[in-house]
Design a protein around this motif. Structure first.
Motif, PDB file in Angstrom:
ATOM      1  N   HIS A 197       0.806  -1.222   0.000  1.00 10.38           N
ATOM      2  CA  HIS A 197       0.000   0.000   0.000  1.00 10.38           C
ATOM      3  C   HIS A 197       0.842   1.277   0.000  1.00 10.38           C
ATOM      4  O   HIS A 197       0.375   2.318  -0.440  1.00 10.38           O
ATOM      5  CB  HIS A 197      -0.929   0.028   1.222  1.00 10.38           C
ATOM      6  N   GLY A 198       2.057   1.186   0.517  1.00  9.88           N
ATOM      7  CA  GLY A 198       2.864   2.383   0.668  1.00  9.88           C
ATOM      8  C   GLY A 198       2.624   3.042   2.014  1.00  9.88           C
ATOM      9  O   GLY A 198       1.620   2.789   2.687  1.00  9.88           O
ATOM     10  N   PHE A 199       3.534   3.910   2.410  1.00 11.97           N
ATOM     11  CA  PHE A 199       3.484   4.527   3.734  1.00 11.97           C
ATOM     12  C   PHE A 199       2.204   5.335   3.942  1.00 11.97           C
ATOM     13  O   PHE A 199       1.550   5.259   4.976  1.00 11.97           O
ATOM     14  CB  PHE A 199       4.708   5.425   3.938  1.00 11.97           C
ATOM     15  N   ASN A 200       1.837   6.136   2.947  1.00 16.38           N
ATOM     16  CA  ASN A 200       0.607   6.931   3.026  1.00 16.38           C
ATOM     17  C   ASN A 200      -0.460   6.412   2.073  1.00 16.38           C
ATOM     18  O   ASN A 200      -1.304   7.174   1.597  1.00 16.38           O
ATOM     19  CB  ASN A 200       0.894   8.409   2.732  1.00 16.38           C
ATOM     20  N   PHE A 201      -0.381   5.114   1.757  1.00 16.84           N
ATOM     21  CA  PHE A 201      -1.382   4.414   0.943  1.00 16.84           C
ATOM     22  C   PHE A 201      -1.375   4.860  -0.511  1.00 16.84           C
ATOM     23  O   PHE A 201      -2.342   4.646  -1.235  1.00 16.84           O
ATOM     24  CB  PHE A 201      -2.791   4.568   1.537  1.00 16.84           C
ATOM     25  N   GLY A 202      -0.269   5.463  -0.949  1.00 21.31           N
ATOM     26  CA  GLY A 202      -0.189   5.944  -2.330  1.00 21.31           C
ATOM     27  C   GLY A 202       0.616   5.038  -3.248  1.00 21.31           C
ATOM     28  O   GLY A 202       0.979   5.447  -4.348  1.00 21.31           O
ATOM     29  N   GLY A 203       0.887   3.808  -2.822  1.00 18.16           N
ATOM     30  CA  GLY A 203       1.633   2.887  -3.666  1.00 18.16           C
ATOM     31  C   GLY A 203       0.856   2.517  -4.924  1.00 18.16           C
ATOM     32  O   GLY A 203      -0.370   2.465  -4.927  1.00 18.16           O
ATOM     33  N   GLY A 204       1.581   2.281  -6.005  1.00 19.77           N
ATOM     34  CA  GLY A 204       0.955   1.823  -7.241  1.00 19.77           C
ATOM     35  C   GLY A 204       0.427   2.898  -8.157  1.00 19.77           C
ATOM     36  O   GLY A 204      -0.156   2.588  -9.204  1.00 19.77           O
ATOM     37  N   GLN A 205       0.636   4.168  -7.820  1.00 18.65           N
ATOM     38  CA  GLN A 205       0.087   5.248  -8.649  1.00 18.65           C
ATOM     39  C   GLN A 205       0.976   5.518  -9.862  1.00 18.65           C
ATOM     40  O   GLN A 205       1.432   6.643 -10.101  1.00 18.65           O
ATOM     41  CB  GLN A 205      -0.088   6.509  -7.798  1.00 18.65           C
ATOM     42  N   ILE A 206       1.202   4.485 -10.650  1.00 20.67           N
ATOM     43  CA  ILE A 206       2.081   4.603 -11.812  1.00 20.67           C
ATOM     44  C   ILE A 206       1.500   5.537 -12.861  1.00 20.67           C
ATOM     45  O   ILE A 206       2.235   6.115 -13.661  1.00 20.67           O
ATOM     46  CB  ILE A 206       2.347   3.194 -12.416  1.00 20.67           C
ATOM     47  N   GLY A 207       0.197   5.713 -12.874  1.00 19.71           N
ATOM     48  CA  GLY A 207      -0.424   6.627 -13.838  1.00 19.71           C
ATOM     49  C   GLY A 207       0.006   8.064 -13.649  1.00 19.71           C
ATOM     50  O   GLY A 207      -0.132   8.881 -14.565  1.00 19.71           O
ATOM     51  N   HIS A 208       0.538   8.379 -12.476  1.00 21.45           N
ATOM     52  CA  HIS A 208       0.986   9.742 -12.209  1.00 21.45           C
ATOM     53  C   HIS A 208       2.504   9.847 -12.190  1.00 21.45           C
ATOM     54  O   HIS A 208       3.082  10.762 -11.591  1.00 21.45           O
ATOM     55  CB  HIS A 208       0.344  10.254 -10.925  1.00 21.45           C
ATOM     56  N   THR A 209       3.128   8.895 -12.875  1.00 15.28           N
ATOM     57  CA  THR A 209       4.550   9.015 -13.192  1.00 15.28           C
ATOM     58  C   THR A 209       4.689   9.885 -14.436  1.00 15.28           C
ATOM     59  O   THR A 209       4.007   9.661 -15.440  1.00 15.28           O
ATOM     60  CB  THR A 209       5.163   7.625 -13.476  1.00 15.28           C
ATOM     61  N   ILE A 210       5.544  10.870 -14.386  1.00 15.96           N
ATOM     62  CA  ILE A 210       5.706  11.787 -15.521  1.00 15.96           C
ATOM     63  C   ILE A 210       6.580  11.131 -16.584  1.00 15.96           C
ATOM     64  O   ILE A 210       7.719  10.740 -16.329  1.00 15.96           O
ATOM     65  CB  ILE A 210       6.309  13.119 -15.055  1.00 15.96           C
ATOM     66  N   VAL A 211       6.015  10.987 -17.784  1.00 18.32           N
ATOM     67  CA  VAL A 211       6.752  10.373 -18.895  1.00 18.32           C
ATOM     68  C   VAL A 211       7.036  11.377 -20.014  1.00 18.32           C
ATOM     69  O   VAL A 211       7.705  11.048 -20.988  1.00 18.32           O
ATOM     70  CB  VAL A 211       5.981   9.153 -19.460  1.00 18.32           C
ATOM     71  N   ASP A 212       6.516  12.605 -19.871  1.00 17.65           N
ATOM     72  CA  ASP A 212       6.759  13.650 -20.868  1.00 17.65           C
ATOM     73  C   ASP A 212       6.702  14.997 -20.175  1.00 17.65           C
ATOM     74  O   ASP A 212       5.627  15.489 -19.833  1.00 17.65           O
ATOM     75  CB  ASP A 212       5.718  13.575 -21.988  1.00 17.65           C
ATOM     76  N   ASP A 213       7.871  15.600 -19.946  1.00 18.43           N
ATOM     77  CA  ASP A 213       7.932  16.885 -19.224  1.00 18.43           C
ATOM     78  C   ASP A 213       7.101  17.981 -19.879  1.00 18.43           C
ATOM     79  O   ASP A 213       6.653  18.914 -19.216  1.00 18.43           O
ATOM     80  CB  ASP A 213       9.393  17.365 -19.126  1.00 18.43           C
ATOM     81  N   GLU A 214       6.902  17.881 -21.169  1.00 17.77           N
ATOM     82  CA  GLU A 214       6.157  18.913 -21.894  1.00 17.77           C
ATOM     83  C   GLU A 214       4.751  18.443 -22.263  1.00 17.77           C
ATOM     84  O   GLU A 214       4.111  19.007 -23.147  1.00 17.77           O
ATOM     85  CB  GLU A 214       6.928  19.305 -23.154  1.00 17.77           C
ATOM     86  N   GLY A 215       4.275  17.415 -21.567  1.00 17.44           N
ATOM     87  CA  GLY A 215       2.960  16.866 -21.861  1.00 17.44           C
ATOM     88  C   GLY A 215       1.825  17.704 -21.311  1.00 17.44           C
ATOM     89  O   GLY A 215       2.029  18.713 -20.627  1.00 17.44           O
ATOM     90  N   ILE A 216       0.587  17.234 -21.575  1.00 21.88           N
ATOM     91  CA  ILE A 216      -0.594  17.988 -21.162  1.00 21.88           C
ATOM     92  C   ILE A 216      -0.835  17.836 -19.663  1.00 21.88           C
ATOM     93  O   ILE A 216      -0.281  16.952 -19.007  1.00 21.88           O
ATOM     94  CB  ILE A 216      -1.840  17.529 -21.956  1.00 21.88           C
ATOM     95  N   LYS A 217      -1.711  18.688 -19.138  1.00 20.57           N
ATOM     96  CA  LYS A 217      -1.989  18.688 -17.710  1.00 20.57           C
ATOM     97  C   LYS A 217      -2.851  17.491 -17.336  1.00 20.57           C
ATOM     98  O   LYS A 217      -3.800  17.142 -18.021  1.00 20.57           O
ATOM     99  CB  LYS A 217      -2.703  19.984 -17.307  1.00 20.57           C
ATOM    100  N   CYS A 218      -2.508  16.866 -16.210  1.00 20.69           N
ATOM    101  CA  CYS A 218      -3.227  15.704 -15.700  1.00 20.69           C
ATOM    102  C   CYS A 218      -4.234  16.145 -14.632  1.00 20.69           C
ATOM    103  O   CYS A 218      -4.137  17.250 -14.082  1.00 20.69           O
ATOM    104  CB  CYS A 218      -2.227  14.707 -15.106  1.00 20.69           C
ATOM    105  N   ALA A 219      -5.193  15.271 -14.319  1.00 20.73           N
ATOM    106  CA  ALA A 219      -6.179  15.566 -13.278  1.00 20.73           C
ATOM    107  C   ALA A 219      -5.521  15.791 -11.927  1.00 20.73           C
ATOM    108  O   ALA A 219      -6.082  16.475 -11.064  1.00 20.73           O
ATOM    109  CB  ALA A 219      -7.195  14.431 -13.175  1.00 20.73           C
ATOM    110  N   CYS A 220      -4.319  15.242 -11.727  1.00 25.93           N
ATOM    111  CA  CYS A 220      -3.627  15.409 -10.443  1.00 25.93           C
ATOM    112  C   CYS A 220      -2.968  16.779 -10.317  1.00 25.93           C
ATOM    113  O   CYS A 220      -2.510  17.150  -9.244  1.00 25.93           O
ATOM    114  CB  CYS A 220      -2.585  14.309 -10.265  1.00 25.93           C
ATOM    115  N   GLY A 221      -2.888  17.520 -11.435  1.00 22.55           N
ATOM    116  CA  GLY A 221      -2.282  18.853 -11.414  1.00 22.55           C
ATOM    117  C   GLY A 221      -0.910  18.929 -12.049  1.00 22.55           C
ATOM    118  O   GLY A 221      -0.446  20.028 -12.387  1.00 22.55           O
ATOM    119  N   ASN A 222      -0.249  17.789 -12.228  1.00 27.75           N
ATOM    120  CA  ASN A 222       1.054  17.780 -12.894  1.00 27.75           C
ATOM    121  C   ASN A 222       0.891  17.695 -14.409  1.00 27.75           C
ATOM    122  O   ASN A 222      -0.207  17.501 -14.928  1.00 27.75           O
ATOM    123  CB  ASN A 222       1.889  16.585 -12.389  1.00 27.75           C
TER     124      ASN A 222
END
Length: 404
Positions: A227-252
């Motif tokens: 689960h991770g320390f603060n239960f945020g384990g596994g959030q691979i969808g919010h790994t940045i794969v393009d620094d110049e990409g579009i905005k995500c729902a998470c804000g990045n």
């Protein structure tokens, strides 16, 4: 730490249950050999499990020498739980037995104003509809996207619903008078794979990657969910794969989910269609805004180059994310699930090539990267499997779960 007599009895009951689940019909002698428990101890435990209606005798089998042994197997159709999935757009609820079979299922869109209270009211309506059936239900499991505290049964951060902290488990339990377990939907899918899918046989370390409206991973490490320390384990969808990409729902910007999820893929294709790129999609709809994921998968499977190129590009980015997971956790298997499986080999071949390209060779030499075989109801099966996992593997006693 020394276990109490009752705790040891519960532990041994679950060991026997897990053997019968994983290995099928077994005799007392086979169970003794597998668990190292004595025949008298196994006899007592089997009597307990029969009282709970969790196992049944299947008759004697012939052997060359000695008395024909009685065989015992899991009774898969007698105990039921409700699995509920709260997605980004819809919710589903189903009655599921401990064999992973869906008995009854209902779904509905999220309310127009999806506040926690409004969503819970719809959950209660679905539960009431399911409870009107003849099947007795012993608990409710809820799978939700985003960050979940499973120990408090609370949603912490579901990015597509814009909630804050909300104790959804407590709310639903109070309204239904049934015990409730809650976890992230990728974790519940992983439990479904552990007990009924690609992770059930001799696999203690695997990752389930769910790709549809969002992208997330459930990580099984040493037969336990990570689960991770603060239960945020596994959030691979919010790994940045393009620094110049579009905005995500998470804000990045440039998150994998913002580039390769189904909504992202749909937006990219619609943009190209509006610009006049040749595609058979124009034959399927009157206006680009009418294009759906079903149209995309239909076009891809009929050789539409525009859609195929975008699906393969999404697969390449997803493969990068998978490579990261492989290098971090070195799993035995990676299981792909979600709506993107409708793209078949068009996505899977691209995803697989990219994943192996972006992983250390030593980590992929014995790795299985496979699609899920659980089908379209894997999500609700997974939510109900929160209780199946608790029954076979958790800390609650069987008597606590199956209240006579």
């Amino acid at each position: 730490m020394k276990l109490s007599r009752e705790a040891m009895r519960t532990y041994n009951q679950k060991v026997i249950l897990k053997c019968l689940h994983d290995l099928g019909s077994m005799s007392k002698a086979q169970l003794s050999e597998h668990t190292k428990l004595t025949i008298p101890a196994i006899t007592d435990i089997l009597n307990d499990l029969e009282d709970f209606q969790l196992i049944e005798n299947t008759g004697h089998v012939k052997i060359k020498r000695g008395r024909f042994p009685m065989m015992h197997q899991l009774k898969r159709t007698n105990i039921h739980f409700i699995g509920i999935v709260v997605g980004s757009q819809r919710m589903k609820a189903a009655i599921v037995n401990i064999g992973g079979e869906v008995i009854d299922i209902h779904s509905k869109p999220l309310p127009n104003n999806p506040t926690p209270e409004n969503v819970c009211k719809q959950i209660i309506l679905l539960v009431n509809k399911l409870q009107s059936s003849e099947h007795k239900v012993y608990g409710i499991g809820i799978g939700m996207h985003g960050i979940i505290n499973p120990f408090e049964g609370a949603s912490i951060y579901p990015p597509h619903l814009d909630w804050g902290y909300f104790p959804i488990g407590e709310y639903v339990a109070n309204e239904t008078q049934l015990p409730v377990l809650v976890d992230n939907d990728c974790n519940t899918l992983t439990l479904a794979e552990r007990w009924f899918g690609g992770g059930k046989k001799e696999t203690s370390s695997f990752i389930t990657l769910n790709i549809d409206y969002g992208i997330g991973a459930g990580i099984m490490n040493g037969d336990e969910l990570f689960h991770g320390f603060n239960f945020g384990g596994g959030q691979i969808g919010h790994t940045i794969v393009d620094d110049e990409g579009i905005k995500c729902a998470c804000g990045n910007y440039g998150c994998l989910e913002a580039i390769a999820s189904e909504p992202a893929l749909l937006k990219q294709v619609i943009k190209k269609v509006k610009k006049g790129f040749p595609t058979m999609l124009n034959e399927l709809v009157n206006h680009p805004e009418e294009i759906t994921m079903e149209h995309l998968y239909h076009a891809a499977n009929h050789g539409d180059n525009l859609v195929i190129q975008h699906i393969q590009e999404a697969g390449r980015y997803i493969g990068i994310g998978i490579g990261t997971l492989i290098n971090l956790f070195n799993p035995q298997k990676v299981i792909i699930t979600g709506g993107v499986l409708r793209a078949g080999d068009i996505l899977f071949d691209s995803l697989r090539d990219s994943a192996f390209k972006h992983s250390l060779k030593v980590n992929t030499e014995k790795l299985d990267l496979i699609p899920s075989m659980l089908g379209q109801h894997a999500d609700v099966i997974g939510a109900a499997t929160l209780w199946v996992n608790e029954l076979f593997h958790g800390n609650r006693s069987i008597n606590e779960i199956i209240r006579k």
